[in-house]
Design an enzyme around this catalytic site. Sequence first.
Site, mmCIF file in Angstrom:
data_model
loop_
_atom_site.group_PDB
_atom_site.id
_atom_site.type_symbol
_atom_site.label_atom_id
_atom_site.label_comp_id
_atom_site.label_asym_id
_atom_site.label_seq_id
_atom_site.Cartn_x
_atom_site.Cartn_y
_atom_site.Cartn_z
ATOM 1 N N LYS B 201 0.822 -1.384 -0.095
ATOM 2 C CA LYS B 201 0.079 0.165 0.019
ATOM 3 C C LYS B 201 0.863 1.359 -0.002
ATOM 4 C CE LYS B 201 -1.608 2.466 3.547
ATOM 5 N NZ LYS B 201 -1.310 3.646 2.926
ATOM 6 N N CYS B 309 13.616 10.947 5.697
ATOM 7 C CA CYS B 309 13.617 10.539 7.372
ATOM 8 C C CYS B 309 15.266 10.704 7.999
ATOM 9 C CB CYS B 309 13.138 9.139 7.427
ATOM 10 S SG CYS B 309 13.835 8.007 6.100
ATOM 11 N N GLU B 406 11.249 15.346 15.019
ATOM 12 C CA GLU B 406 11.412 15.423 13.766
ATOM 13 C C GLU B 406 10.397 16.203 13.047
ATOM 14 O OE1 GLU B 406 10.346 11.812 11.660
ATOM 15 O OE2 GLU B 406 12.133 11.830 10.292
#
Lengths: 329, 497
Positions: B201, B309, B406
Site C-alpha cells: 500500500k 527520514c 522530527e
Amino acid sequence: MEKAIKKSSLKVSENGLEKPTAAGKPVSTKRLEVMKTYKIYIGGQFPRTESGRYYIPTNAAGKKLANVCLSSRKDFRDAVVAARGAVSGWSGRAAFNRSQILYRMAEMLEGRKAQFIDELIQQDATKAKAEKEVNLSIDRLIYYAGWCDKFQQLFSSVNPVASSHFNFSVPEPTGVVSIIAPQGDLPAGRQGSLLGLVSVIAPVIAGGNTCVVLASETKPLCAVTFAEVLNSSDLPGGVVNILTGKPSELASWFVDHMDVNATIYCEKDSTVQKMIREKSALNLKRISLYDKINWYSEEGQSPYFIMDTQEIKTTWHPVENIAGAGGGY
Amino acid sequence: MVKAIAKKKSNTIKLNFDTSWSYAPAPESKSAATINKQYDLFINGEWQKPLSKKYFDTINPATEEKLSEVAEAGVADVDKAVKAARNAYDKVWKKMPAKERAKYIFRIARIMQEKARELAVIETLDGGKPIKESRDFDVPTAANHLFYYAGWADKLEYAFPNRRTESLGVAGQITPWNFPLLMAAWKIAPALATGNTVVLKPAETTSLTTLKLAEIIQEADLPPGVVNIITGAGETGAAIVNHADINKIAFTGSTHVGKIIQRAIAGTNKKATLELGGKAANIIFEDAPIDQAVEGVVNAIFFNQGHVCCAGSRLYVQESVAKEVIRKLRDRMQSLIVGDPMDKNTDIGAINSKEQLHIIQKYIAIGKKEGAEMYESSCALPSKGFWCRPTIFSNVAQSNRIAQEEIFGPVLSILTFRTDDEVIEKANNSPYGLSAGVWTDKGSKIFNMTKRMRAGVVWANTFNKFDPTSPFGGYKESGFGREGGLHGLLPYLNLIN
C-alpha cells in the site's frame, strides 16, 4: 594463652584442628558448616536486594536450597545504570581482549567445576547430568570466546556502490540487553539453569553489549556462583549483572525500561511473550524469543545468536576523482 | 555580471543574487506521462473495482489541481489481496526455480528504466519534488534496486554462512509519501528475490507511481497475485497489519505509527521491519573544507524539501567556525530556486500536502517561541500550492523541541560545540538513530566520530547518499531491520540449521 597450653594436652579433633582439652576430657565437636549467602551481582559488587526481601527455593524433595534475594524493580534499575555505564568501556575494548576475558571465564568455571556440580545436584540433577551440564557450559564459553573477534568479519561487507564512495557495513553492539534466562524447569536434560544462563549471556557480551540477567527462579544457585566466576575473570563490573527473583514480578520492568535496548526471553509463556512484544514498542527494543532452543544441542550455539543483539552500521566516504583517475596500475 | 560579484573583507567572494540573476523557465512536459482519470486496485494481476466502492482524489501539491482519483481499499479488499498473494505464494512463486524468479525481477527493472521519464514526471506531479530529483535520483535508484536484488534470487545459499534459507510467505508492505516509487522498489525487490509474495500500500497522497509500477508488473507478465497493489490511507494500512494471513510487515513511516504496528503484531508470529523517523546530527569540525561542508548541509536538509527520514536536521558546528558556516549557509540558501517542481532548474519543490505544511509551520512557530534565531531565504513563493522557504534556526539549545523532534521539512536547527566528547554526547542524545554526518579533513577523527555515533547510516564528508548495495536502517527508535545490500535479505527470510 599459648604458653599456658601444654603440647601434651593437645588432641587432634575431627576437623583436623588441634584443640585444648579441659581436665583431659575430650570435647566432642562436629564442625558447623558455613552456609553461603546467595546475593545478587550489580556493577561488580555483591549487594543484597535493596528491598530486603528473600524467597526460599526448594528442591524436588522439598529441601530448602537457600534464602535467595527477591530482587525488586529498583534493583533492576540500579543494574541498568551499572550496565549502561559499562557499555562504552566494554564495547570499546579490543575484540581480542573480550575474547581473552571470555576464555578466562571458562578457565574460572573449569576451576570451580566441583562446586557447580554440587549445586546442580542439590537442585535435583543426577551426577552425570550435572557434570555434562557444567562441561557444556565451559565449552560454550570457549566457543563464544573464539567468536569475539571473528563474527564481525563474517557479517560485515564492503558495498560496491555505484558512486565514487567507499562504503562498508559492520555490526555494532546494540547496548544494554535485559535477559530473562532459561528457567531450567522444562523437561530434564533439555534446559539447564547454568547452561541456559551461560548460553544467553555469552553471545550478548561477546558482541560488546552489557546485560542485566534474571536467573532461574527455582534453580538460582548456579547463577549466583557464576557471578563469582565473572567477578574473578577480569570482566569489568557492570558488563554482566545478575539478579534473582520472580519473572512474574520483574519481566514487565525488564522490557519497560527506556534505557534498555534489547530484551531476551527464553520461556514459552505466550502471555509474557505478547506482553514483551507490546511493551517493546515503547522505545523499539529488539526482542529475541528463544523458547524453542535446545541449549544442549548444536543449535544452542551459533554466531547468529551474537547477531541478535547487533546493529548494522553503514559508513560512507567519498573517494576522490575515481571516475577520472584512469589506470593507476 | 561584474556588478553581481562583490568582494567581501575576507578572501571569500559573495555572489549577489538580487540583481541580474534569473533563469529562464525550463519546464519538463506533462505530456510525457499518461495518468488515468481513475485507478482501481491491482489484485491478482488485474485491475479490480474496490468492494468499498470508495475513491479519493490525489492532487498536485504544487498547483492543488486534481490529478486522478484512486480506490480506497476496505477490509474486504485487503482480504482479497492477501488471498491472492497467498494463493500465488503456495501455487506459483514458492515453487518457481529461483533463477526464473530472478528474471521476472530483472524484467520489471528493465521496463522501469524504459519508462523512466514518464515515472519521473508522475512522481513530481503527484508528490511535488523537483523533477531533477525524481529524474536523477528516485527513478533510476528504484530501477537499480530491483536490478540488484534480482541477482540475489538464485544466490541466497551464499548469503548466510552455514544456514539454509526459506521464504516467509506473504509480506504486507506500507510505504511513505516522500519517495513513493523508490520505497516501493526497496520493499518489493528483496521480498520477491527471497521468494515471498506482496501486498503493498502506497501513501494516500502519492499513489500514482506505485500504480504505474503495477502496470509495469502487469506488462512484465509477473504471475497474478505475486504483487498486489492496493491504495488507501491509515485504515487500509491497519487492515494489512492486522490481517491474520500475513507473515511479515515492512513499514516505512513515522515512529509513532511504527510503534502502533509493533504493538498490533505483538501476539502474532509476524516478523517486522520498521524504518522510522530520524533527527540526524550533522557535525562540522573547524578543520573541515567549509565550502564543501556547506554544500553538504544544503543537501542534507533541503533535499526533497527536507521530507527525508535521514535528513541532517540537527547541525552541530564547532564554535570557531560557526559564524562563517552560518554566513555561507545563508548565502547559499538565497541561491536555492524554490518553485515549480516541473522546472528542471528547481532546487526545492512543493511541500507534499497541506497537512505536512501545517506541521512544518507549527514547528517554525515553536522554534521562534523557544527563542532561536530564525532565518529564511527571501524567495518568492507561488500563490497556489503548498510551499515553505528554506529555513534555518541558529542559537538552538539541545533541549529545544526543534532540536529534539522530527520536523520533516526544509527547516534546520543549528547548535554549536567545542570538543569531540561534547558533540558526541549531544549528537547521541536523541531517541532516534537513523543517520548521522561528520565533516573534517582528519581521517582518524572521521573514524573516531563515525564509530561513536549511534546511527545506522553515517556519512563522512558527504550526506544523503543511497545505493542498492548499501544497507539502510536505524538504531534505537528509528526502527530495526535493514533495507538494501546483503543485509536487506534477512528480514524476508527464515534461517534454518
